[in-house]
Design an enzyme around this catalytic site. Structure first.
Site, mmCIF file in Angstrom:
data_model
loop_
_atom_site.group_PDB
_atom_site.id
_atom_site.type_symbol
_atom_site.label_atom_id
_atom_site.label_comp_id
_atom_site.label_asym_id
_atom_site.label_seq_id
_atom_site.Cartn_x
_atom_site.Cartn_y
_atom_site.Cartn_z
ATOM 1 N N LYS A 197 -8.146 -2.809 15.671
ATOM 2 C CA LYS A 197 -7.062 -3.595 16.279
ATOM 3 C C LYS A 197 -7.593 -4.415 17.466
ATOM 4 C CE LYS A 197 -3.237 -3.545 15.302
ATOM 5 N NZ LYS A 197 -2.459 -4.319 14.283
ATOM 6 N N TYR A 200 -9.382 3.060 14.069
ATOM 7 C CA TYR A 200 -8.154 2.249 14.022
ATOM 8 C C TYR A 200 -8.058 1.353 15.258
ATOM 9 C CZ TYR A 200 -3.270 1.076 14.977
ATOM 10 O OH TYR A 200 -2.118 0.405 15.306
ATOM 11 N N GLY A 254 -11.605 12.868 19.141
ATOM 12 C CA GLY A 254 -11.495 11.690 20.019
ATOM 13 C C GLY A 254 -10.071 11.387 20.468
ATOM 14 N N THR A 267 0.869 -1.183 0.000
ATOM 15 C CA THR A 267 0.000 0.000 0.000
ATOM 16 C C THR A 267 0.905 1.232 0.000
ATOM 17 O OG1 THR A 267 0.003 0.267 2.398
ATOM 18 C CG2 THR A 267 -1.646 -1.258 1.469
ATOM 19 N N ARG A 312 2.571 10.071 25.475
ATOM 20 C CA ARG A 312 2.814 8.835 24.721
ATOM 21 C C ARG A 312 4.147 8.234 25.174
ATOM 22 N NH1 ARG A 312 -1.689 9.801 23.669
ATOM 23 N NH2 ARG A 312 -2.771 9.856 21.663
ATOM 24 N N ALA A 343 -10.298 0.467 17.354
ATOM 25 C CA ALA A 343 -11.393 -0.515 17.442
ATOM 26 C C ALA A 343 -11.102 -1.713 16.534
ATOM 27 C CB ALA A 343 -12.717 0.139 17.063
ATOM 28 N N ASP A 375 -2.550 -9.550 -0.635
ATOM 29 C CA ASP A 375 -3.425 -8.989 0.399
ATOM 30 C C ASP A 375 -3.638 -10.043 1.487
ATOM 31 O OD1 ASP A 375 -5.632 -7.976 1.835
ATOM 32 O OD2 ASP A 375 -6.458 -7.034 0.034
HETATM 33 P P1 NAD Z 1 2.889 0.678 8.398
HETATM 34 O O1 NAD Z 1 1.636 1.379 7.989
HETATM 35 O O2 NAD Z 1 4.185 1.374 8.310
HETATM 36 O O3 NAD Z 1 3.029 -0.674 7.550
HETATM 37 C C1 NAD Z 1 1.936 -1.501 7.278
HETATM 38 C C2 NAD Z 1 2.378 -2.504 6.210
HETATM 39 O O4 NAD Z 1 1.279 -3.394 5.967
HETATM 40 C C3 NAD Z 1 2.739 -1.875 4.865
HETATM 41 O O5 NAD Z 1 3.881 -2.481 4.344
HETATM 42 C C4 NAD Z 1 1.516 -2.164 4.006
HETATM 43 O O6 NAD Z 1 1.827 -2.242 2.624
HETATM 44 C C5 NAD Z 1 1.082 -3.497 4.561
HETATM 45 N N1 NAD Z 1 -0.355 -3.779 4.342
HETATM 46 C C6 NAD Z 1 -1.394 -2.952 4.589
HETATM 47 N N2 NAD Z 1 -2.545 -3.559 4.253
HETATM 48 C C7 NAD Z 1 -2.220 -4.804 3.814
HETATM 49 C C8 NAD Z 1 -2.978 -5.907 3.357
HETATM 50 N N3 NAD Z 1 -4.310 -5.850 3.283
HETATM 51 N N4 NAD Z 1 -2.316 -7.021 2.999
HETATM 52 C C9 NAD Z 1 -0.971 -7.091 3.063
HETATM 53 N N5 NAD Z 1 -0.199 -6.074 3.479
HETATM 54 C C10 NAD Z 1 -0.818 -4.947 3.859
HETATM 55 O O7 NAD Z 1 2.603 0.159 9.879
HETATM 56 P P2 NAD Z 1 3.597 0.050 11.118
HETATM 57 O O8 NAD Z 1 3.634 1.348 11.812
HETATM 58 O O9 NAD Z 1 4.830 -0.620 10.696
HETATM 59 O O10 NAD Z 1 2.756 -0.941 12.045
HETATM 60 C C11 NAD Z 1 2.933 -2.346 11.906
HETATM 61 C C12 NAD Z 1 2.008 -3.032 12.890
HETATM 62 O O11 NAD Z 1 2.326 -2.638 14.202
HETATM 63 C C13 NAD Z 1 0.525 -2.674 12.697
HETATM 64 O O12 NAD Z 1 -0.231 -3.825 12.917
HETATM 65 C C14 NAD Z 1 0.261 -1.630 13.765
HETATM 66 O O13 NAD Z 1 -1.086 -1.672 14.154
HETATM 67 C C15 NAD Z 1 1.193 -2.094 14.859
HETATM 68 N N6 NAD Z 1 1.710 -1.055 15.765
HETATM 69 C C16 NAD Z 1 2.285 0.075 15.261
HETATM 70 C C17 NAD Z 1 2.824 1.010 16.142
HETATM 71 C C18 NAD Z 1 3.491 2.277 15.656
HETATM 72 O O14 NAD Z 1 3.778 3.159 16.467
HETATM 73 N N7 NAD Z 1 3.793 2.422 14.394
HETATM 74 C C19 NAD Z 1 2.760 0.789 17.529
HETATM 75 C C20 NAD Z 1 2.149 -0.385 17.987
HETATM 76 C C21 NAD Z 1 1.636 -1.306 17.100
HETATM 77 O O1 TDX Z 2 0.409 16.025 12.956
HETATM 78 C C1 TDX Z 2 0.299 15.451 14.052
HETATM 79 N N1 TDX Z 2 0.282 16.185 15.184
HETATM 80 C C2 TDX Z 2 0.157 15.648 16.423
HETATM 81 O O2 TDX Z 2 0.141 16.371 17.429
HETATM 82 C C3 TDX Z 2 0.209 14.023 14.162
HETATM 83 C C4 TDX Z 2 0.235 13.146 12.942
HETATM 84 C C5 TDX Z 2 0.082 13.487 15.419
HETATM 85 N N2 TDX Z 2 0.046 14.261 16.521
HETATM 86 C C6 TDX Z 2 -0.076 13.643 17.854
HETATM 87 C C7 TDX Z 2 -1.166 12.586 17.945
HETATM 88 C C8 TDX Z 2 -0.609 11.606 18.947
HETATM 89 O O3 TDX Z 2 -0.908 12.027 20.262
HETATM 90 O O4 TDX Z 2 1.141 12.949 18.095
HETATM 91 C C9 TDX Z 2 0.899 11.696 18.742
HETATM 92 C C10 TDX Z 2 1.441 10.587 17.875
HETATM 93 O O5 TDX Z 2 0.654 10.550 16.686
HETATM 94 P P1 TDX Z 2 0.860 9.419 15.570
HETATM 95 O O6 TDX Z 2 2.278 9.377 15.161
HETATM 96 O O7 TDX Z 2 -0.189 9.651 14.524
HETATM 97 O O8 TDX Z 2 0.628 8.115 16.396
HETATM 98 P P2 TDX Z 2 -0.636 7.547 17.190
HETATM 99 O O9 TDX Z 2 -1.914 8.108 16.744
HETATM 100 O O10 TDX Z 2 -0.352 7.675 18.662
HETATM 101 O O11 TDX Z 2 -0.542 6.003 16.759
HETATM 102 C C11 TDX Z 2 0.744 5.359 16.602
HETATM 103 O O12 TDX Z 2 1.089 4.627 17.733
HETATM 104 C C12 TDX Z 2 0.280 3.516 18.028
HETATM 105 C C13 TDX Z 2 0.718 4.462 15.372
HETATM 106 O O13 TDX Z 2 0.364 5.230 14.238
HETATM 107 C C14 TDX Z 2 -0.235 3.333 15.582
HETATM 108 O O14 TDX Z 2 -0.177 2.433 14.479
HETATM 109 C C15 TDX Z 2 0.131 2.601 16.840
HETATM 110 O O15 TDX Z 2 -0.799 1.605 17.122
#
Ligand code: NAD
Ligand code: TDX
Length: 357
Positions: free
Chosen positions: A160, A156, A281, A43, A220, A158, A66
């Site tokens: 997860k 999101y 929210g 994606t 956070r 919900a 997918d």
């Molecule tokens: P990301 O958005 O960077 O990567 C998601 C990956 O999944 C991408 O490579 C995308 O191409 C692939 N993907 C999406 N839909 C797909 C589908 N239908 N089939 C196959 N591949 C698909 O996400 P991330 O930040 O690396 O998060 C990875 C996992 O960790 C997620 O499950 C997220 O909920 C969880 N998570 C993320 C964070 C964070 O802070 N980023 C924290 C805790 C948990």
């Molecule tokens: O432009 C912004 N300004 C801002 O103040 C953005 C994008 C975010 N924020 C705030 C929202 C959050 O409190 O910063 C914090 C972090 O935001 P994100 O990076 O969007 O993360 P968050 O919504 O907390 O979710 C992330 O951590 C948990 C990941 O995207 C999720 O996939 C993971 O589950």
């Protein structure tokens, strides 16, 4: 209960995304004898470049597909003799889930259930990567335990939480060997620039404003992706089937402080911070107890302040990676998400990044 057998052949879904690609890099470095098939739909968030330097590794291959396509997942597992599915694939951005929630149900809920079905059919183990967001907004003085009730508040979160419940249900009903990790906000290399830390870092490097939602006092637990990957490895090697493990540093900082550290680290002007209209929210605080993972011998290598500074430095050193992303689809997303916020009156006081930390 004895630990699960050590996995050798992994199907890593979402392995071209942020945490997935860091995990694949980490895993192949630590377990060079194992085989990893990255299964990814590529994606907007999935990029081959995230695995730069690894293509050609004898233990790595890519299947583009997918996770909601059962025949394709089954085929990829059968062809590669998979013994463990590690599910990182997800729609992962809270703001996008507010703009268009259905894609989150398709991938995060149905996609996860399809993986469970394939695991059940073929007798595989499944590890599911979840998030602290499933616990919802956590009042001061409290920390989520793995047994705390789930109380998600964004589409999101919900989706997860629904996936976590399905994983638990397949364990109880069918005896499927499963584990779940719930990670805190993760930062580090190869995170898409729509997320706060890379957005703030790349905006700082471009001399553009840092859009801080609301008063910026949301808290956070910014955790370095290396610690998150090590936490998942610990659970894969020493976790118990049917169990959930929180992964984070156990300490939180405010978003204001995160923005201040980014600017300080990159030599940016603190005046670049703009308080803008809040996320609907928006959860005020996430905070987890991570003692259960510690009991398996894992410790975070750094706290949230160092994690933020280390991550920011990576974006300063790796413009080759993020400049093309910011030039593409990201631009229309950025306009949609921020144009009104950055030009209109957000109705919030102007920045004071020094206070409230
Ligand atoms: P990301 O958005 O960077 O990567 C998601 C990956 O999944 C991408 O490579 C995308 O191409 C692939 N993907 C999406 N839909 C797909 C589908 N239908 N089939 C196959 N591949 C698909 O996400 P991330 O930040 O690396 O998060 C990875 C996992 O960790 C997620 O499950 C997220 O909920 C969880 N998570 C993320 C964070 C964070 O802070 N980023 C924290 C805790 C948990
Ligand atoms: O432009 C912004 N300004 C801002 O103040 C953005 C994008 C975010 N924020 C705030 C929202 C959050 O409190 O910063 C914090 C972090 O935001 P994100 O990076 O969007 O993360 P968050 O919504 O907390 O979710 C992330 O951590 C948990 C990941 O995207 C999720 O996939 C993971 O589950």
């Amino acid at each position: 209960m004895p630990a699960l057998p050590s996995p050798r052949r992994l199907l890593v879904t979402g392995g071209c995304g942020f945490i997935g690609s860091n995990f694949v890099r980490f895993w192949l470095h630590r377990h060079p004898e194992s085989r990893v098939v990255v299964y990814d739909r590529l994606t907007y968030a999935g990029r081959r470049e995230n695995l730069t330097g690894l293509w050609g590794h004898p233990g790595l291959s890519l299947v583009v597909g997918d996770i909601a396509d059962q025949a394709a997942v089954r085929g990829a597992c059968q062809e590669n003799g998979t013994d463990l599915i590690v599910n990182f694939a997800a729609e992962s951005h809270v703001d996008r889930s507010i703009l268009g929630p259905l894609a989150f149900t398709d991938t995060n809920v149905r996609g996860t259930q399809v993986l469970l079905e394939v695991a059940r059919e073929l007798g595989l183990r499944l590890h599911h990567v979840s998030t602290d967001e499933v616990y919802g907004d956590i009042p001061e003085g409290r920390r989520s335990e793995e047994t705390s009730p789930l109380s998600p508040r964004s589409p999101y979160a919900a989706s997860k939480a629904a996936a976590d419940h399905l994983v638990g249900a397949y364990h109880v009903t069918y005896g499927l060997p499963v584990t779940i990790t719930r990670g805190a906000n993760t930062v580090g290399p190869y995170q898409h620039p729509e997320k706060a830390l890379p957005l703030f870092s790349t905006n700082a490097l471009l001399g553009e404003p840092l859009p801080l939602y609301g008063d910026g006092l949301q808290r956070r637990d910014y955790t370095h992706v290396g610690d998150h990957c090590r936490g998942i490895e610990t659970v894969l090697l020493r976790g118990e089937s049917g169990q959930v493990y929180n992964v984070g540093t156990g300490e939180e900082i405010t978003n204001r402080e995160m923005a201040r550290i980014v600017l300080e680290t990159l030599g940016g002007n603190q005046g670049l911070v703009r308080h803008v209209a809040d996320r609907p929210g928006h959860d005020r605080r996430y905070a987890m107890n991570v003692d259960k993972l510690r009991a398996l011998g894992w410790e975070p290598g750094c706290g949230p302040r160092e994690a933020v500074a280390r991550a920011a430095r990576w974006y300063a050193a790796n413009r080759w990676w993020w400049e093309p992303i910011r030039g593409g689809e990201f631009r229309s997303y950025y306009r949609r998400q921020y144009a009104h916020r950055l030009t209109g009156d957000a109705g919030v006081p102007s920045p004071d990044v020094s206070g409230g930390e």
